[in-house]
Design a protein around this motif. Structure first.
Motif, short mmCIF file in Angstrom:
data_model
loop_
_atom_site.label_atom_id
_atom_site.label_comp_id
_atom_site.label_asym_id
_atom_site.label_seq_id
_atom_site.Cartn_x
_atom_site.Cartn_y
_atom_site.Cartn_z
N LEU A 283 55.01 37.07 -35.80
CA LEU A 283 55.49 38.07 -35.29
C LEU A 283 57.02 38.11 -35.08
N LEU A 284 57.54 37.08 -34.50
CA LEU A 284 58.75 36.79 -33.68
C LEU A 284 59.54 36.05 -34.70
N ASP A 285 59.23 35.33 -35.61
CA ASP A 285 59.99 34.33 -36.10
C ASP A 285 60.00 34.40 -37.80
N TYR A 353 42.35 41.85 -35.79
CA TYR A 353 41.65 41.91 -37.06
C TYR A 353 41.69 43.18 -37.68
N GLN A 354 41.43 44.14 -36.84
CA GLN A 354 41.36 45.62 -37.44
C GLN A 354 42.65 46.01 -38.16
N ALA A 355 43.69 45.61 -37.52
CA ALA A 355 45.12 46.04 -37.91
C ALA A 355 45.68 45.16 -39.05
N GLY A 356 44.78 44.07 -39.44
CA GLY A 356 45.25 43.29 -40.58
C GLY A 356 46.05 41.85 -40.19
N TYR A 357 46.25 41.56 -38.84
CA TYR A 357 46.94 40.54 -38.51
C TYR A 357 46.30 39.10 -38.74
N LEU A 358 44.74 39.24 -38.47
CA LEU A 358 43.70 37.92 -38.76
C LEU A 358 42.92 38.26 -39.86
#
Ligand SMILES: Cc1ncc(COP(=O)(O)O)c(C=O)c1O
Length: 457
Positions: A283-285, A353-358
């Motif tokens: 997210l940050l790097d 997970y729902q937002a697609g990050y995992l």
């Protein structure tokens, strides 16, 4: 030159801060609701169950929270845990992938669970709690909290799922060795346990029922006893981030960065503990590591459950949270990964997970044990059946990399050893183990009993 196998840190490298994903959540968290009023919970309600310091951690949006020195002192007994490169497994698979694993089984209790048990016991002690109550499935969490309560001179009552209480007598003896009292759940000690037994004297128990008994014990103790949970809650996941913070440094020592990070998921704590610090780097790097959660097909909350508000326990005493759930009265099939038989999942992990990050995948029991055996025969460690789910997925990634001719860097969490799980290995080795898939109809039926929350779900 042969490849380096162990990447070790020293005591000074034990993290000084936990990482709090709440500071960087790219999706807003859903409110936690009171089980009766269905209004957002107040600190007063949570204060019956938890000490204030843990409630503040639960809702904090500070990115880093300092680890107390008293906790780091006990972490020194087993942290930093080693990072190993599974060179023998790579060779056995004939894969171009590099496979690394973070080994949490070196803790005295045999898993990652002391990472949160120790701070939970500490914060309870300094706020005047005299005793804790908790539940345990296969016994890993109960052993970890028994270890921690012993160090801080707190009494502990453990409600152990009845089927495991009988299947795993040595986990019970381990908890008793540290000084805890262990009861088979459902028990005659609580109103809820008695109610379950009067309807069904042979009820084998479930994590949901055992949670209800432990919550009731704390809630009716007049403030003397508090409740402690080994997964799911934000503060628990945060305490586990020592795993990922160390792994970042150790991957640096290895001169590599993971393409994929893998962990098994019961309530989500060991996976998040390893994955959230890598998610922060995404997210940050600008890193692009894939983060893969692995669950059993027998308790597939992420891959088959509904994303909605549900109770955390069977008796509907614990707060209502928004999560992927199989329904709070889910009766788990008798698979051997006892720690993965929970109906829900940590809310932050579900939102991500729902937002697609995992990503998530469900694996069958037989293929999981095949992977555990292959791992034992190449790396020597006999994994906990829970952790074996991560091994299965890591091997599948390595085989996929081989097929595609890619040099993929794989990192997985070996969350615990399976030295108390010989009965499960015996069943597998004698060809008596069966696969189990949780039926869709059961999920649909359970959805009828969800709390009716008046909120956009
Ligand atoms: C060794 C091991 N790994 C994983 C888990 C699953 O829990 P969590 O998802 O919170 O890490 C358990 C739970 O008991 C466990 O004992």
């Amino acid at each position: 030159m042969s490849a380096q196998v162990r990447y070790q840190l020293n005591e000074n490298d034990i993290p000084k801060f936990w990482y709090n994903i709440n500071a960087d959540m790219p999706v807003p968290p859903a409110p936690v609701l009171h089980p009766q009023t269905m209004e957002p919970v107040t600190p007063d309600f949570l204060g019956v169950l938890f000490p204030m310091e843990l409630i503040l951690q639960e809702i904090s949006v500070e990115r880093y929270i300092q680890i107390p020195e008293e906790v780091r002192e006990i972490y020194k007994l087993y942290r930093p845990t080693p990072l190993l490169r599974a060179t023998r497994l790579e060779k056995a698979l004939d894969t171009p992938a590099h496979i690394y694993y973070k080994y949490e089984g070196v803790s005295p209790a045999g898993s990652h669970k002391p990472n949160t048990a120790i701070p939970q016991a500490f914060y309870n002690k300094i706020s005047g709690t005299k005793a804790l109550a908790t539940e345990t499935g296969a016994g890993q969490w109960g052993s970890a909290l028994a270890l921690a309560c012993n160090f801080f001179d707190l009494a502990l009552e453990v409600y152990m799922v009845k089927v495991s209480y009988h299947q795993k007598p040595y986990r019970r003896v381990m908890m008793e060795t540290y000084g805890a009292q262990v009861f088979a759940s459902p028990s005659e000690r609580t109103n809820y346990g008695r109610a379950v037994l009067s309807e069904d004297p042979d009820n084998p128990g479930s994590l949901g029922i055992a949670i209800s008994e432990a919550v009731e014990t704390a809630a009716t103790s007049g403030g003397l006893k508090k409740y402690s949970l080994g997964s799911v809650l934000n503060h628990v996941l945060m305490h586990q981030t020592v795993i990922g913070e160390e792994a970042l440094k150790q991957m640096d020592l290895a001169g590599e960065y993971p393409d994929v990070v893998i962990g098994c998921v019961g309530g989500g704590s060991n996976f998040s503990g390893l994955a959230y610090p890598f998610l922060r780097q995404n997210l940050l790097d600008g890193q692009k590591t894939r983060l893969l959660a692995v669950e059993p097909t027998a308790a597939p909350s992420l891959t088959r459950g509904s994303y909605t508000f549900d109770y955390g326990d069977t008796a509907r005493m614990a707060p209502i949270v928004k999560m992927y759930t199989l329904g709070h009265d889910f009766v788990p099939p008798p698979i051997h990964a006892g720690g993965l038989r929970y109906h829900g999942m940590a809310p932050s992990l579900c939102a991500l997970y729902q937002a697609g990050y995992l990503e998530a995948v469900a694996v069958q029991q037989l293929t999981t044990f095949q992977a555990a055996i292959q791992f034992a025969r190449s790396e020597g460690i006999i994994a906990a059946p829970e952790s074996a789910h991560a091994i299965r997925a890591a091997i599948d990634e390595a085989l996929d990399a081989k097929e595609k001719g890619e040099k993929r860097v794989i990192l997985f969490n070996l969350s615990g050893h399976g030295n108390f799980d010989m009965a499960a290995y015996q069943v597998y080795l004698s060809d008596q183990l069966e696969d189990y898939e949780y039926p869709f109809e059961a999920v649909n039926a359970a959805m009828e009993k969800l709390p009716k929350v008046e909120m956009p779900a």
